[in-house]
Design a protein around this motif. Structure first.
Motif, PDB file in Angstrom:
ATOM      1  N   CYS A  38      41.871  -8.367 -29.296  1.00 55.87           N
ATOM      2  CA  CYS A  38      40.899  -7.646 -28.473  1.00 55.87           C
ATOM      3  C   CYS A  38      41.677  -6.996 -27.331  1.00 55.87           C
ATOM      4  O   CYS A  38      42.741  -7.477 -26.936  1.00 55.87           O
ATOM      5  CB  CYS A  38      39.871  -8.630 -27.933  1.00 55.87           C
ATOM      6  N   HIS A  59      39.948 -13.602 -30.995  1.00 55.36           N
ATOM      7  CA  HIS A  59      38.534 -13.649 -31.374  1.00 55.36           C
ATOM      8  C   HIS A  59      38.100 -12.451 -32.216  1.00 55.36           C
ATOM      9  O   HIS A  59      36.920 -12.151 -32.304  1.00 55.36           O
ATOM     10  CB  HIS A  59      37.648 -13.822 -30.138  1.00 55.36           C
ATOM     11  N   ASP A 154      34.677  -7.345 -32.632  1.00 56.13           N
ATOM     12  CA  ASP A 154      34.455  -7.039 -31.222  1.00 56.13           C
ATOM     13  C   ASP A 154      34.699  -5.557 -30.880  1.00 56.13           C
ATOM     14  O   ASP A 154      33.761  -4.816 -30.601  1.00 56.13           O
ATOM     15  CB  ASP A 154      35.359  -7.949 -30.359  1.00 56.13           C
ATOM     16  N   ASN A 155      35.948  -5.101 -30.901  1.00 51.87           N
ATOM     17  CA  ASN A 155      36.259  -3.799 -30.303  1.00 51.87           C
ATOM     18  C   ASN A 155      35.672  -2.606 -31.055  1.00 51.87           C
ATOM     19  O   ASN A 155      35.315  -1.601 -30.430  1.00 51.87           O
ATOM     20  CB  ASN A 155      37.769  -3.618 -30.141  1.00 51.87           C
TER      21      ASN A 155
HETATM   22 ZN   LIG Z   1      37.027  -9.217 -26.907  1.00 53.83          ZN
END
Ligand SMILES: [Zn+2]
Ligand SMILES: [Zn+2]
Length: 338
Positions: A38, A59, A154-155
């Motif tokens: 991330c 993560h 996430d990203n």
């Molecule tokens: Zn993150």
């Protein structure tokens, strides 16, 4: 099992930890097969955040399901799945309205790979426990490689949330993205905004590599180290810089009635031009990304070929090399299990 552990700036190692086991019938155990950093990890390993080691880091990961509880119905052993960064139940009132970040079944910010709430290990480990497999996991579509979707935890959806709902509400709008802090997420936002038909996407950064990637996605690059007081105005603005000047530029560059997403993380208070924001009747959103809520839209864009996240990847390395590769994080390092 081995787990990637952040010790101190540019110092990481594999640490042996207890093997996770199923804790209930809604759970699954998964083996991560592709993982990535991330944007926040990039700053952590440089020592530019308040986070001090040791803790399990990582993560963003795609994994293979190896064991499921008796109550798991939609996920099967052998499935290749995206694991969202946030641990959530999918059933509480917060989760049902799409706010998995506020899930009341777990403590605040309980997640993989960061010491912010209950610790759930790292996506860079040999085995990971998923508490609500049916609700959390999303199958990788056939024909898409796990390494392409390593950052879908996430990203990549972070890029979507900054421009996707906004462009749906106001199709064809011009978009301003300030990059530099969220190094990959800002570029995903650029690529997704172009794919969704933004009339113009302006990308502000000082880094030649990132400006070139943004330009290749179809954006207009604006090279500057210090953002000006204001640009535009634009109906949709995104701040993925991590400086007060970037935040203020994004806010002042948002046209009357427009929306600004404050996505880059600032760890300290920063002054905001509240009266300008008041006059411009701005809607400002901030906070982490609701990955699970946005993943269907993100995958649709990728599977249809309208958006390709791979130009943002700076390095692909083998699993064993993760500690060294993480010590030199630049933009998006994807770690692939051999
Ligand atoms: Zn993150
Ligand atoms: Zn919940």
């Amino acid at each position: 099992v081995k787990q990637l552990t952040f010790l101190s700036p540019r110092e990481l190692e594999w640490r042996e930890v207890a093997e996770p086991r199923l804790g209930g019938e809604t759970e699954a155990l998964v083996i991560p097969i592709a993982a990535s950093n991330c944007d926040l990890d990039t700053w952590i390993v440089r020592g530019s955040t308040p986070f001090t080691g040791p803790f399990a880091i990582g993560h963003e990961f795609v994994a293979k399901v190896v064991e499921i509880g008796a109550g798991v119905a939609d996920v099967n052993v052998g499935d290749v799945v995206i694991v969202p960064w946030k641990v959530f139940c999918g059933e509480c009132e917060q989760c049902r309205r799409g706010c998995t970040t506020g899930c009341t079944s777990f403590g605040a910010m309980s997640m993989y790979g960061l010491p912010l709430g209950e610790a759930w290990g790292s996506g860079l480990s040999d085995l990971v426990r998923v508490p609500f497999a049916d609700r959390m996991l999303v199958t990788v579509p056939s024909g898409v490689s796990p390494e392409v979707l390593a950052s879908a935890s996430d990203n990549i959806p972070d890029g979507w949330r900054c421009v996707g709902p906004q462009l749906r509400a106001r199709p064809g709008s011009e978009v301003l993205v300030l990059g530099g802090g969220g190094r990959s997420a800002a570029l995903y936002a650029v690529g997704i905004a172009v794919a969704l038909g933004a009339r113009r996407v302006d990308y502000v950064d000082h880094d030649a590599d990132r400006l070139r990637i943004a330009e290749d996605y179809g954006a207009n690059p604006i090279e500057t180290r210090e953002p000006p007081a204001a640009l535009g105005p634009y109906p949709i603005t995104v701040n993925h810089s991590t400086t007060p000047a970037g935040l203020q530029c994004a806010l002042r560059s948002t046209e009357t009635g427009g929306t600004c997403t404050q996505a880059g993380i600032l760890f300290e208070d920063a002054p905001v031009p509240l009266f300008d924001m008041y006059r411009a009747a701005l809607t400002v959103r901030t906070g982490p990304c609701e990955t699970r809520t946005f993943l269907p839209d993100v995958l649709d864009l990728i599977v249809s070929g309208r958006f390709d996240p791979t130009p943002v990847t700076s390095e692909i390395v083998s699993w064993a090399d993760a500690p060294d590769a993480y010590a030199r994080l630049k933009r998006k390092t994807v770690v692939v299990r051999d």
